[in-house]
Structure formats: structure tokens, C-alpha cells
Write a protein that holds these residues in place. Structure first.
Motif, PDB file in Angstrom:
ATOM      1  N   PHE A  12       0.838  -1.198   0.000  1.00  0.00           N
ATOM      2  CA  PHE A  12       0.000   0.000   0.000  1.00  0.00           C
ATOM      3  C   PHE A  12       0.879   1.257   0.000  1.00  0.00           C
ATOM      4  CE2 PHE A  12      -2.743   3.173   2.064  1.00  0.00           C
ATOM      5  CZ  PHE A  12      -3.868   3.053   1.272  1.00  0.00           C
ATOM      6  N   MET A  35      -2.224  -0.327  -4.607  1.00  0.00           N
ATOM      7  CA  MET A  35      -3.021   0.093  -3.448  1.00  0.00           C
ATOM      8  C   MET A  35      -4.233  -0.802  -3.264  1.00  0.00           C
ATOM      9  SD  MET A  35      -3.137   4.219  -3.744  1.00  0.00           S
ATOM     10  CE  MET A  35      -4.257   4.452  -2.381  1.00  0.00           C
ATOM     11  N   VAL A  36      -4.940  -1.035  -4.374  1.00  0.00           N
ATOM     12  CA  VAL A  36      -6.179  -1.816  -4.276  1.00  0.00           C
ATOM     13  C   VAL A  36      -5.868  -3.248  -3.876  1.00  0.00           C
ATOM     14  CG1 VAL A  36      -8.084  -2.731  -5.610  1.00  0.00           C
ATOM     15  CG2 VAL A  36      -7.437  -0.358  -5.850  1.00  0.00           C
ATOM     16  N   ALA A  38      -3.318  -4.340  -2.199  1.00  0.00           N
ATOM     17  CA  ALA A  38      -2.923  -4.394  -0.795  1.00  0.00           C
ATOM     18  C   ALA A  38      -4.165  -4.566   0.076  1.00  0.00           C
ATOM     19  CB  ALA A  38      -2.178  -3.125  -0.415  1.00  0.00           C
ATOM     20  N   ALA A  39      -5.208  -3.773  -0.235  1.00  0.00           N
ATOM     21  CA  ALA A  39      -6.453  -3.892   0.525  1.00  0.00           C
ATOM     22  C   ALA A  39      -7.062  -5.281   0.346  1.00  0.00           C
ATOM     23  CB  ALA A  39      -7.434  -2.819   0.090  1.00  0.00           C
ATOM     24  N   ASN A  40      -6.972  -5.822  -0.867  1.00  0.00           N
ATOM     25  CA  ASN A  40      -7.516  -7.162  -1.109  1.00  0.00           C
ATOM     26  C   ASN A  40      -6.778  -8.207  -0.284  1.00  0.00           C
ATOM     27  OD1 ASN A  40      -9.407  -6.267  -2.866  1.00  0.00           O
ATOM     28  ND2 ASN A  40      -8.193  -6.664  -4.702  1.00  0.00           N
ATOM     29  N   ASN A  42      -5.383  -7.738   2.552  1.00  0.00           N
ATOM     30  CA  ASN A  42      -5.892  -7.595   3.915  1.00  0.00           C
ATOM     31  C   ASN A  42      -7.221  -8.305   4.093  1.00  0.00           C
ATOM     32  OD1 ASN A  42      -3.927  -6.171   5.129  1.00  0.00           O
ATOM     33  ND2 ASN A  42      -4.817  -4.165   4.740  1.00  0.00           N
ATOM     34  N   LEU A  43      -8.120  -8.087   3.168  1.00  0.00           N
ATOM     35  CA  LEU A  43      -9.458  -8.675   3.283  1.00  0.00           C
ATOM     36  C   LEU A  43      -9.362 -10.196   3.346  1.00  0.00           C
ATOM     37  CD1 LEU A  43     -11.401  -6.446   0.762  1.00  0.00           C
ATOM     38  CD2 LEU A  43     -11.915  -6.680   3.179  1.00  0.00           C
ATOM     39  N   PHE A  46      -7.714 -11.375   6.738  1.00  0.00           N
ATOM     40  CA  PHE A  46      -8.626 -11.341   7.881  1.00  0.00           C
ATOM     41  C   PHE A  46      -9.625 -12.479   7.797  1.00  0.00           C
ATOM     42  CE2 PHE A  46      -7.649  -6.634   8.104  1.00  0.00           C
ATOM     43  CZ  PHE A  46      -6.904  -6.753   9.271  1.00  0.00           C
ATOM     44  N   LEU A  58     -15.991  -9.104  -0.861  1.00  0.00           N
ATOM     45  CA  LEU A  58     -15.652  -7.705  -1.179  1.00  0.00           C
ATOM     46  C   LEU A  58     -14.399  -7.655  -2.055  1.00  0.00           C
ATOM     47  CD1 LEU A  58     -15.964  -4.671  -0.938  1.00  0.00           C
ATOM     48  CD2 LEU A  58     -14.900  -4.746   1.294  1.00  0.00           C
TER      49      LEU A  58
ATOM     50  N   LEU B 173      -7.913   4.236  -0.845  1.00  0.00           N
ATOM     51  CA  LEU B 173      -7.995   4.525   0.591  1.00  0.00           C
ATOM     52  C   LEU B 173      -9.264   3.930   1.185  1.00  0.00           C
ATOM     53  CD1 LEU B 173      -6.875   8.267   0.746  1.00  0.00           C
ATOM     54  CD2 LEU B 173      -5.546   6.261   1.324  1.00  0.00           C
ATOM     55  N   LEU B 175     -11.051   1.370   0.181  1.00  0.00           N
ATOM     56  CA  LEU B 175     -11.001  -0.086   0.261  1.00  0.00           C
ATOM     57  C   LEU B 175     -10.091  -0.524   1.406  1.00  0.00           C
ATOM     58  CD1 LEU B 175     -12.295  -2.368  -1.327  1.00  0.00           C
ATOM     59  CD2 LEU B 175     -10.175  -2.616  -2.570  1.00  0.00           C
ATOM     60  N   TYR B 176      -8.974   0.171   1.560  1.00  0.00           N
ATOM     61  CA  TYR B 176      -8.049  -0.163   2.643  1.00  0.00           C
ATOM     62  C   TYR B 176      -8.717   0.068   3.996  1.00  0.00           C
ATOM     63  CZ  TYR B 176      -3.313  -1.062   4.290  1.00  0.00           C
ATOM     64  OH  TYR B 176      -2.216  -1.616   4.858  1.00  0.00           O
ATOM     65  N   MET B 178     -11.955  -0.008   4.563  1.00  0.00           N
ATOM     66  CA  MET B 178     -12.968  -1.056   4.723  1.00  0.00           C
ATOM     67  C   MET B 178     -12.319  -2.352   5.192  1.00  0.00           C
ATOM     68  SD  MET B 178     -15.300  -0.703   1.388  1.00  0.00           S
ATOM     69  CE  MET B 178     -16.538   0.541   1.193  1.00  0.00           C
ATOM     70  N   TYR B 180      -9.698  -2.747   6.995  1.00  0.00           N
ATOM     71  CA  TYR B 180      -9.377  -2.705   8.422  1.00  0.00           C
ATOM     72  C   TYR B 180     -10.625  -2.694   9.291  1.00  0.00           C
ATOM     73  CZ  TYR B 180      -4.412  -2.935   8.338  1.00  0.00           C
ATOM     74  OH  TYR B 180      -3.138  -3.417   8.207  1.00  0.00           O
ATOM     75  N   MET B 212      -8.704   6.301   7.201  1.00  0.00           N
ATOM     76  CA  MET B 212      -8.769   6.046   5.759  1.00  0.00           C
ATOM     77  C   MET B 212     -10.128   6.448   5.199  1.00  0.00           C
ATOM     78  SD  MET B 212      -6.019   4.658   4.520  1.00  0.00           S
ATOM     79  CE  MET B 212      -4.466   4.200   5.226  1.00  0.00           C
TER      80      MET B 212
END
Lengths: 97, 506
Positions: A12, A35-36, A38-40, A42-43, A46, A58, B173, B175-176, B178, B180, B212
Motif C-alpha cells: 500500500f 493500493m487496491v 494491498a487492501a484485497n 488484507n481482506l 482477515f 468484497l 484509501l 477499500l483499505y 474497509m 481494516y 482512511m
């Protein structure tokens, strides 16, 4: 779980750094993808360690939608290229600052 | 399930309308495509009709969550959808005469407007992170294309690129954040997130998620450190598209942000983090409205001036959002959300009117409409001049226009939310509105008291005239009979936002 989260955080940060410093259009698109995704990560992390399916759901949506987003971004870059012969975003300075 | 499908009828109509217009565009061959605009306008009117039909249907149990709790289409959401559909209708009406002069592909223009409005409607009805993200992306992707729509203009690609880069940054931002929020709670439905967080000390995950999400909505709302894209994109994008951005995106983003900070992250869920969040939002609101107004002062380009005015208005709206967040869970939140929606409606009317006049002046396919172009407009197009004057007075908040009433209710509700915390914010907001009167009135001076400096080709047409007339009528109607509008909205908002839905979604 922490190594995965750290990996995602690193990706990210690379993405944010790239987006803020890159002047090449393709570099910007790559940064957005970083960036996107990285969020994926994480999802999915978790969901893997805590159970549940909402996170990966998601992430799937995010994958599909950002592909659409980046495709549009690429089209806009192509338009920029046709007008200026280059994809350096710095060259786009027609509008007054 | 059947009930759910029936409840989302307005969204279905708009989605099908977009596809239908695209199909007709392909089938039209070489024929004149002007009729597509009339079809789109009729489609939006039909969708508005369906909202009216749903409003009266008590059998549908409107306030309950639909599709397993991913969205809700209660009365408040129906009103918000009606506002968005009206925006779509007006954008279509002002494009009908404008588009053929610009050499843009007409079919895609209307289809993209439909899809953008569909995304906005998804956004205001979302009660789940997935539907929120879906709505945001559907809206944003359509608007990225629309911002760069005039391919022959030297500004198009730049405006599109700027909006795309910063919009995509905001999406990342969001999505990141969300992710967390999901990490902290294991849930994605707003009500479940709030429930899982309630009464617990906020962890680092929650802090990161809130940060975020604030930044992501900051980008969409054009709050001050995140506003860099606004003036360039407003200036570079074609006038009807800018109208859609200024009116529609703002409405959808404010309502969605309100929903997130009222149902997913109410003060009870934030715990000890709440004072910090309040401070951050307060500082953002103050710098947003002050910087927006100060930067608008020297602007001679009408679109850039309106862009900075949009930034300033985002600051006022943030005060309303803070008030809604503050009273989350109490019945009063309905009044605050109602005031926000009325303010958004009023603001949308004024912006649509201003951009309708800009597209009126866009006869030579020019994108920079400066104050000099406005000189002498009262002589050449009295209706346009009058509507522009009304819009400017409404934006400045001068009675008896709708804008005065919108500001009054919003600030009143903010004060009512908490006597202790909001007065200084409201005082600053009122001082700011006084400053803003200067640059709004300057437009009036140029329109009415200056002689024409340059010849400007005006776009003329019945659809544009109709749009101008309707906008003027609505602005005065809301301004002269405000209580009716506010009562209806607050009434609608009360049950919708107080009920905490227990959802069955994963």
C-alpha cells in the motif's frame, strides 16, 4: 497474520508513494493497482484467520471493479497520448493552476 | 425477494434506460441522434414516477433492509433517489441542445449519465460495504469517462486524467479502510460493524479504518487538503458533466458518508476515539470552507469560481455531517439528515442552474467561460441572466431563494445537535457565507450592469429553456414555501435512520 498485514501495508505504501511521485501514466496505473490489491490481501487475510466469507466477497468485487476503473484510466491515457504524443502526466498543464 | 425486486424499481429503470439508449445508439446508423436525449429525459421522468408510486405503497415495508441487508430503500432513500433522478433529468435536458453543437458522441453521453446516476442511487441506498463500494465505482467510472468526454478539446484528457488519478486514490484509501474495519469486526454490514464495535476500546485497526474512510470521503467531497482536483476538473469537463459532478456526486457522497458515520461508525462505536474524530472533522470543515471561499474570490473563470464554491459548500455540509454523527442513534438524527438532504437539493438546483447557463454560453465549444462572457447577458438572453442571478443568490444564501433556507435549517440543526460543541463552527460558517456573497454578486454585476465585451454564440433550444425555467421555479418554490419541503424530508428521514437493522448478510 501479522506478516501478511505487513506485506499488504508495504504494498500500500509503495502504491501511495508511486501515485504521489510517478509522472508516467502507466506508473500511476500500476500504483493504483498496488493500493487496491494491498487492501484485497488484507481482506483475504482477515477472512482466512478469523473465518467468514464477506471479506473475500468484497475482494472479488474490488478486483472486478478496479479492472474496469483501470481500463477507463488506460483509455484516458490513450487520449492523452493521441493529443500530446506522450503519457507524461506532467505535460497535461493546459488548465490553469 | 419479489418485494425486494419491486422496491428497487427506480434503479432498475435507470439501469435498463442506460442499456436501451446504448442499443438505440448502435441501431440508429446514420440518422440524427437528437431523439436519444428526449428518450433519456422521458426515462428519468418515468423513474421519478416509479419513486412516487413506491412512496404510496405501504405493503412493501419500505424501511426494512432488502437483498439480505445490503441496501435499504426507505422513504428517506426514495427522496434522495428522487433528487438524483431530478439531477439526471436536468443534466439530460441541458445536454439535448448542447451536445449536437460539440461534436461528441451523443448516445454514449446519455448512457453514461444514466449509469452515473445509477451508481449514485446505489450509493445512497447502500447499507453494506460491498454495495457502497459497488455504487461508488459505478458512479466514478462513468464520471471519469464523462470528464474526458469532449475528445476534441485540449482540456478533456487532462481533466479526465486528474479526476481519475485522485478518484482512484480515494477508492484505494476507501477499500483499505474497509479492509481494516472488517479486520476489527469481521463484519461488513454497517449496522453489524457498529454493533461489534460498541462499548469496546478502539484498537489500532479501528483508528486506521476511520482515518482512511475520512480521507476517502474527503476526496469524493472535495474537502480541503483533498480538493486539488476540483478546479481543474470542473474547468476542463463539459458543462453538463460538471453539473452532474457538482450536484450529483456531492449529493450521493454526502448521503453515503452520513450513512457510514451514522450507522457504521456512530460515537458509541468509536468510544474514546470520538473526541479526536470530532476535532479532525471540525478542523477539516473550517479549513475547507475558509480556503474554498478565499480561493474563489480572485477567480474570473466562472467554472473555476463554482469549483471553489463547491469546496466551500462541502465545508458547510461537513458541519451537517458532524451533527448527524453526533446525534447518531437518537430520533433527532432524522432531522439532521433531512436538513442535509434539503441543503443538497437546494445546492443541486443552484449548481444545475449555473451550469445550464454555462452550457448556454458554450456555443463555440469553449470551456473557459469567464466573467467577461457574461457581460451583457441580460440583454441577449433575459431568462438565462435571471436564472443565473437566482442561482448566485441561492448559493450565497440570500432570501427569498432556496439557498437561504437550506443554510438556515442546516445551521439550526447543527446548533440543536449540541449547544456546546457547534456554535463556533456555525459562526465561522456564517462569516464565510458573508465573504462568499462578494464573488457571487460579482457575477450578477457582470450579467446586469456591464456591456457586452465579446460576441458569444449562445446555444438556444426548447429543452434548455425548459430546464432553466423549471430550475428557477423550483428554486423560488423551495425558498418561498420552505416548511413544506423540510417537514416532508425530516418526516421521511426519521424512521429510516433511527432504525438499526439486523441484517442477514455475511
Amino acid at each position: 497474520m501479522t506478516p501478511y498485514l505487513l506485506l499488504a501495508a508495504a504494498l500500500f505504501c509503495v502504491g501511495v508513494y508511486g501515485l504521489l511521485t510517478q509522472r508516467h501514466g502507466i506508473g500511476i496505473l500500476v500504483s493504483i493497482e498496488l493500493m487496491v490489491n494491498a487492501a484485497n490481501i488484507n481482506l483475504v487475510t482477515f477472512a482466512h484467520f478469523r473465518g467468514g466469507t464477506a471479506g473475500p466477497a468484497l475482494a472479488l468485487f474490488a478486483l472486478a471493479l478496479t479492472v474496469a476503473e483501470v481500463a477507463v484510466g488506460l483509455a484516458i491515457l490513450l487520449l492523452l497520448y493521441r493529443q500530446k504524443g506522450d503519457v507524461q502526466v506532467d505535460d497535461a498543464k493546459e488548465l490553469r493552476q | 425477494m419479489l418485494n425486494d425486486l419491486l422496491t428497487v424499481l427506480p434503479l432498475t429503470i435507470v439501469a435498463l434506460l442506460g442499456c436501451f439508449v446504448l442499443l438505440l445508439d448502435v441501431l440508429s446508423g446514420q440518422t440524427d441522434r437528437r431523439y436519444l436525449g428526449r428518450i433519456t429525459a422521458a426515462g428519468f421522468a418515468l423513474a421519478l414516477g416509479s419513486v412516487y408510486l413506491l412512496w404510496g405503497k405501504t405493503s412493501l415495508q419500505l424501511e426494512s433492509p432488502i437483498f439480505g441487508g445490503i441496501m435499504v430503500l426507505g422513504r428517506f432513500e426514495l427522496l434522495a433517489c428522487a433528487v438524483l433522478l431530478l439531477i439526471g433529468l436536468f443534466v439530460t435536458l441541458m445536454s439535448i441542445d448542447w451536445a449536437p453543437e460539440q461534436g461528441v458522441s451523443i448516445g454514449e453521453l446519455y448512457a453514461l449519465v444514466c449509469f452515473a446516476v445509477l451508481g449514485m442511487m446505489l450509493l445512497v441506498t447502500a447499507t453494506h460495504m460491498i454495495s457502497l463500494f459497488l455504487g461508488l465505482e459505478v458512479m466514478s467510472v462513468a464520471i471519469y469517462v464523462l470528464a474526458a468526454f469532449k475528445r476534441n478539446s485540449p482540456y478533456a484528457a487532462e481533466a479526465g486524467m486528474k479526476y481519475f488519478v485522485l478518484g482512484a486514490f480515494g477508492t484505494g484509501l476507501l477499500l483499505y479502510g474497509m479492509a481494516y474495519a472488517y479486520g476489527a469486526t469481521g463484519k461488513l454490514a454497517f449496522a453489524d460493524v457498529a454493533q461489534a464495535l460498541a462499548g469496546k476500546e478502539p484498537t489500532g485497526y479501528v483508528k486506521l479504518a476511520v482515518l482512511m474512510l475520512v480521507a476517502a470521503f474527503g476526496f469524493k467531497l472535495a474537502l480541503v487538503p483533498f480538493h486539488m482536483w476540483t478546479p481543474d476538473v470542473y474547468e476542463g469537463a463539459p458543462a453538463p458533466v460538471t453539473a452532474l459532478m457538482a450536484a450529483g456526486v456531492k449529493t450521493a457522497a454526502v448521503i453515503a458518508a452520513g450513512r457510514v458515520f451514522v450507522t457504521a461508525l456512530p460515537p458509541s462505536a468509536l468510544g474514546s476515539l470520538e473526541p479526536t474524530v470530532f476535532k479532525i472533522l471540525g478542523v477539516l470543515a473550517v479549513i475547507t470552507m475558509t480556503a474554498g471561499n478565499l480561493m474563489a474570490l480572485p477567480q474570473r473563470n466562472l467554472k473555476r469560481m463554482l469549483a471553489y464554491s463547491a469546496v466551500a459548500h462541502a465545508g458547510y455540509l461537513l458541519i451537517g455531517l458532524m451533527a448527524a454523527h453526533h446525534v447518531a442513534g437518537q430520533p433527532q438524527v432524522g432531522d439532521v439528515m433531512g436538513a442535509l438532504l434539503v441543503y443538497l437539493f437546494v445546492y443541486a438546483l443552484a449548481n444545475l442552474a449555473a451550469f445550464a447557463v454555462v452550457s448556454l454560453l458554450g456555443g463555440q465549444s469553449q470551456e473557459d467561460v469567464s466573467l467577461d462572457h457574461l457581460s451583457g447577458l441580460s440583454g441577449r438572453h433575459p431568462l438565462g441572466a435571471a436564472v443565473l442571478a437566482l442561482a448566485m443568490l441561492s448559493l450565497a444564501g440570500v432570501p427569498p431563494t432556496a439557498g437561504f433556507f437550506g443554510k438556515l435549517t442546516l445551521f439550526k440543526e447543527a446548533l440543536r445537535a449540541d449547544e456546546g460543541k457547534f456554535p463556533w463552527l456555525v459562526v465561522l460558517a456564517v462569516l464565510n457565507s458573508v465573504v462568499s456573497v462578494f464573488y457571487y454578486l460579482r457575477v450578477l454585476v457582470h450579467t446586469y450592469f456591464r456591456d457586452a465585451l465579446r460576441p458569444v454564440l449562445l446555444v438556444r433550444g426548447t429543452a434548455l429553456t425548459l430546464a432553466l425555467g423549471l430550475l428557477a421555479f423550483l428554486t423560488l418554490q423551495v425558498g418561498l414555501f420552505p416548511s413544506r419541503w423540510f417537514e416532508a424530508t425530516a418526516q421521511a428521514a426519521r424512521p429510516a435512520t433511527t432504525q438499526v437493522s439486523t441484517s442477514a448478510a455475511p
